[in-house]
Every structure is written in structure tokens, then in C-alpha cells.
Design a protein around this motif. Structure first.
Motif, PDB file in Angstrom:
ATOM      1  N   SER A 142      36.663  44.632  42.221  1.00  0.00           N
ATOM      2  CA  SER A 142      36.979  43.868  41.000  1.00  0.00           C
ATOM      3  C   SER A 142      38.391  43.306  41.073  1.00  0.00           C
TER       4      SER A 142
ATOM      5  N   GLU B  76      36.000  37.050  28.624  1.00  0.00           N
ATOM      6  CA  GLU B  76      35.424  38.291  28.083  1.00  0.00           C
ATOM      7  C   GLU B  76      34.530  38.979  29.116  1.00  0.00           C
ATOM      8  N   THR B  77      33.846  38.181  29.936  1.00  0.00           N
ATOM      9  CA  THR B  77      32.940  38.761  30.938  1.00  0.00           C
ATOM     10  C   THR B  77      33.684  39.558  32.009  1.00  0.00           C
TER      11      THR B  77
ATOM     12  N   SER C  92      36.390  41.482  31.296  1.00  0.00           N
ATOM     13  CA  SER C  92      37.248  42.445  30.603  1.00  0.00           C
ATOM     14  C   SER C  92      36.862  43.879  30.932  1.00  0.00           C
ATOM     15  N   TYR C  93      37.752  44.793  30.547  1.00  0.00           N
ATOM     16  CA  TYR C  93      37.501  46.214  30.742  1.00  0.00           C
ATOM     17  C   TYR C  93      36.266  46.669  29.984  1.00  0.00           C
ATOM     18  N   LYS C  94      35.954  45.988  28.891  1.00  0.00           N
ATOM     19  CA  LYS C  94      34.777  46.352  28.088  1.00  0.00           C
ATOM     20  C   LYS C  94      33.495  46.273  28.908  1.00  0.00           C
ATOM     21  N   ASN C  95      33.506  45.416  29.927  1.00  0.00           N
ATOM     22  CA  ASN C  95      32.313  45.228  30.749  1.00  0.00           C
ATOM     23  C   ASN C  95      32.358  46.032  32.046  1.00  0.00           C
ATOM     24  N   GLY C  96      33.249  47.024  32.107  1.00  0.00           N
ATOM     25  CA  GLY C  96      33.277  47.923  33.252  1.00  0.00           C
ATOM     26  C   GLY C  96      34.145  47.494  34.415  1.00  0.00           C
TER      27      GLY C  96
END
Length: 70
Positions: A14, A39-40, A42-46
Motif C-alpha cells: 500500500s 476516500e478509497t 483511506s485507513y478506513k478501507n484497510g
């Protein structure tokens, strides 16, 4: 589009993807890139990019670009 693959696929791959995005879309300007991370990615998506790998790649690109322009 590109594919990056490694055994674990968590931090180094990554980081490489993030660095390529930063270099191609922001010419290695980490500050501008950081303000515009999709957004794709971001940390929110692993995505947990290895900071050392990311900065080494971007810094190397910027150094080579400067040498080429001198």
C-alpha cells in the motif's frame, strides 16, 4: 491502473501504491497529496502504508527529478 502484490499486502504494497499515486498525480508533493487522498485509499478501507517505504520512494523520485533538472 497498476497491480502491486506482495505476500502480506498490508503496509509495503500500500505504501508503494500511495507513493506512485503521489508521484504521478502530485509530482511528489506529499503535502498536496495528503490533503487530497481519495476516500478509497483511506485507513478506513484497510490501507496502512509503511511510512518509511512511502517517504523513501517519494524522496528518491524528488531527488532524481532535481538532479535531472540541474
Amino acid at each position: 491502473m497498476f497491480l502491486i502484490h506482495c505476500e502480506a499486502g498490508i503496509s509495503r504494497s500500500s505504501a508503494i501504491g500511495h507513493a506512485i499515486h503521489c508521484i504521478l498525480d502530485y509530482d511528489g508533493d506529499v503535502y498536496s497529496w495528503t490533503l487530497n487522498i481519495p476516500e478509497t485509499l483511506s485507513y478506513k478501507n484497510g490501507f496502512y502504508p509503511n511510512r518509511h517505504v512511502f517517504l523513501t520512494l517519494v524522496d528518491t523520485y524528488r531527488k532524481l527529478r532535481r538532479e535531472k533538472n540541474d
